[in-house]
Structures are given as structure tokens and as C-alpha cells.
Design an enzyme around this catalytic site. Structure first.
Site, PDB file in Angstrom:
ATOM      1  N   TYR A 199      -3.460  -0.369  10.098  1.00  0.00           N
ATOM      2  CA  TYR A 199      -3.172  -0.693   8.054  1.00  0.00           C
ATOM      3  C   TYR A 199      -1.883  -0.473   7.928  1.00  0.00           C
ATOM      4  CZ  TYR A 199      -4.403  -0.808   3.817  1.00  0.00           C
ATOM      5  OH  TYR A 199      -4.739  -1.265   1.881  1.00  0.00           O
TER       6      TYR A 199
ATOM      7  N   SER B 247       1.155  -1.283  -0.230  1.00  0.00           N
ATOM      8  CA  SER B 247      -0.209   0.125   0.376  1.00  0.00           C
ATOM      9  C   SER B 247       0.392   1.663   0.228  1.00  0.00           C
ATOM     10  CB  SER B 247      -1.040  -0.187   1.317  1.00  0.00           C
ATOM     11  OG  SER B 247      -1.363   0.653   1.774  1.00  0.00           O
TER      12      SER B 247
HETATM   13  C1  GCO Z   1      -6.581   5.294   2.995  1.00  0.00           C
HETATM   14  C2  GCO Z   1      -7.301   4.549   1.527  1.00  0.00           C
HETATM   15  C3  GCO Z   1      -5.629   3.619   1.123  1.00  0.00           C
HETATM   16  C4  GCO Z   1      -5.782   3.032   0.393  1.00  0.00           C
HETATM   17  C5  GCO Z   1      -4.288   2.450  -0.235  1.00  0.00           C
HETATM   18  C6  GCO Z   1      -3.728   3.274  -0.484  1.00  0.00           C
HETATM   19  O1  GCO Z   1      -7.567   5.388   3.893  1.00  0.00           O
HETATM   20  O2  GCO Z   1      -5.844   6.419   3.054  1.00  0.00           O
HETATM   21  O3  GCO Z   1      -8.124   3.440   2.230  1.00  0.00           O
HETATM   22  O4  GCO Z   1      -5.657   2.263   2.829  1.00  0.00           O
HETATM   23  O5  GCO Z   1      -6.673   2.009   0.768  1.00  0.00           O
HETATM   24  O6  GCO Z   1      -4.035   0.763   0.536  1.00  0.00           O
HETATM   25  O7  GCO Z   1      -2.418   2.654  -0.824  1.00  0.00           O
END
Ligand code: GCO
Ligand code: CA
Length: 260
Positions: free
Chosen positions: A158, A145
Site C-alpha cells: 500500500y 495517503s
Molecule cells: C493503516 C490505515 C491507513 C489508512 C490511510 C492513511 O492501516 O495504516 O488503514 O492505511 O487507510 O490510507 O492515510
């Protein structure tokens, strides 16, 4: 002449491929001739997904299991290999995101996100690598990501997991390159999917900000990932180990520009 990008007849397992980017990458692999196996964990979503693949002429095989459950993963990997033959390509795509300010994040929820986004790719990779070692090679692709590199408000778990997944990729590449297993990652930028639908509305400050923050000046289309996933699945990438290929319209290349 041999085709560097040929993946015909190779069994590819894509986790979390009932929708979104997982589905787009799965389609790309199938369109390039791979035998497609998709994982999901909701029966109704799986049914709808198999129908959607079929409508595009793709004969996907679906396996329902929880990617965080070690024994379910091992059982299903064994079953897939018995049903269809050895898994040559694993795409660790299944993931979750929680957007909660760090001061309010429940530690148990943090743990859940890390379990799906970081621990499960390890469980899957280990399960397929055991037979890849015996067969003399394979391809493992971890879906990272922007948050493998950058922080953003509300996505602490995340980002921690996706940053970890980048290092897991490098570490597995280090340990398994000698077995001819290439472990690499793809780092999608901001893509137009269901996950980002609420923040992609025209005039929404996040939508405007992402477009101006992206040198290419647009959201990614899921089909933009096709080339990266086919490359990392094929012999074109046989000497590529532990890399994260960012497909982000240039986001990571730039500090951005001032707003008017
Ligand atoms: C956020 C987005 C990201 C994307 C992605 C970016 O809330 O910033 O949802 O997390 O999903 O992973 O690369
Ligand atoms: Ca998704």
C-alpha cells in the site's frame, strides 16, 4: 461576480464511490452542483450506494467496471461521455489495502495492491485525459495517503503504491499542465470509515495512538474532505499543479509527542 468554486453541471467521475471516503467526496461534488458519476465493481454495493445517494437528494449515475481492466475502463469512459457529456473531473479514489508483514507478503498480492492503487489511476487518467486535451482542460485528483510519505508496519504494498501515486501525480501534472489539465492529489490522514472501524474502538491501542499522534486530537470525519475536493475540482485551483493536499489534522507537520 464569478464563483471561484463553481462546478455546476460539470461531469465528475469518482471511482470506488459506493462507500467510505469516495462516497463522501462524491457527495460534496454533487452538493456543489456537479453531475455525479460513480464507479464500483460489486452490483449489490452499487445498488445500495445509489439508494443512499438518492436518500440525500443526489441523482448519482452508477457504472460498474473493474478499474484495472484497460478495455473496460476505456469502454466505460466512452459510454459515460456519450450518456452525460465530457468528464470534467476525475477522482481516482478506488483502492485496496492489505495489512500483512513484509516477510510474509506474497509477491502476487503485492502486485495486486499496486495494480489497483497505482496502475489503475494511470489507466483512468490516461482515458479521460485524451478527451480533456481535445476540449482544452480538466481536473484529475488522485487520492493518496499518509503512506505516500510515511511507512508503517504491515502496509508495504500500500505504501509503495501510494508513494508511487504521489509521483505519478507530479509527473502527469508536468506532462499535462500545458493542456490546462490540473493533476493534483489529496492525502487523507486517519479517517473514521469502515476500513478503519476495527482499529478505532475506544481503548484499542491503535485508536489511542492515532488520536495522540494527530495534532487535531481526533479521527477525521469523511466530510472533512469536502473542501479539498471541491477546491481541486474548481477554477480556484487552475494554477495548482502536482500538489498533494494533505487533510490530516496535522499528522505530517509533527514528529509526535511522548506517551505518558
Ligand atoms: C493503516 C490505515 C491507513 C489508512 C490511510 C492513511 O492501516 O495504516 O488503514 O492505511 O487507510 O490510507 O492515510
Ligand atoms: Ca475504502
Amino acid at each position: 461576480m464569478t464563483d471561484l468554486f463553481d462546478i455546476k453541471g460539470k461531469v465528475a467521475l469518482v471511482t470506488g464511490a459506493t462507500h467510505g471516503l469516495g462516497m463522501a467526496m462524491a457527495k460534496a461534488l454533487a452538493e456543489h452542483g456537479a453531475t455525479l458519476v460513480i464507479n464500483g465493481h460489486t452490483p449489490s454495493k452499487m445498488e445500495a450506494a445509489l439508494e443512499a445517494y438518492k436518500n440525500e437528494g443526489i441523482d448519482a449515475k452508477g457504472y460498474l467496471f473493474d478499474v484495472t481492466d484497460v478495455s473496460a475502463v476505456n469502454q466505460n469512459i466512452a459510454q459515460i461521455e456519450e450518456d452525460l457529456g465530457p468528464i470534467a473531473i476525475l477522482v481516482n479514489n478506488a483502492g485496496v489495502i492489505m495489512r500483512v508483514p513484509a516477510l510474509e507478503m506474497e509477491p502476487d498480492d503485492f502486485r495486486k495492491v499496486v495494480d489497483v492503487d497505482l496502475v489503475s489511476p494511470f489507466i483512468l487518467a490516461q482515458a479521460v485525459a485524451k478527451s480533456m486535451v481535445k476540449r482544452g482542460g480538466g481536473k484529475i485528483i488522485n487520492i493518496c495517503s499518509m503512506m505516500s510519505e510515511l511507512g508503517r508496519d504491515t502496509v508495504s504494498a500500500y505504501a509503495a503504491a501510494k508513494g508511487g501515486l504521489k509521483m505519478l501525480t507530479r509527473n502527469l501534472a508536468t506532462e499535462w499542465a500545458k493542456y490546462n489539465i490540473q493533476v493534483n492529489g489529496i492525502g487523507p490522514g486517519y479517517f473514521a470509515t469502515e476500513q478503519t472501524a476495527p482499529i478505532r474502538v475506544d481503548g484499542h491501542p491503535f485508536n489511542d495512538w492515532i488520536i495522540s499522534r494527530t495534532p487535531a486530537g481526533r479521527w477525521g470525519d469523511p466530510s472533512d474532505l469536502a473542501g479539498a475536493v471541491v477546491f481541486l475540482s474548481s477554477k480556484a485551483s487552475d494554477f495548482v499543479n502536482g500538489q498533494i493536499l494533505y487533510v490530516d489534522g496535522g499528522i505530517l507537520a509533527t514528529i509526535g509527542k511522548p506517551q505518558d
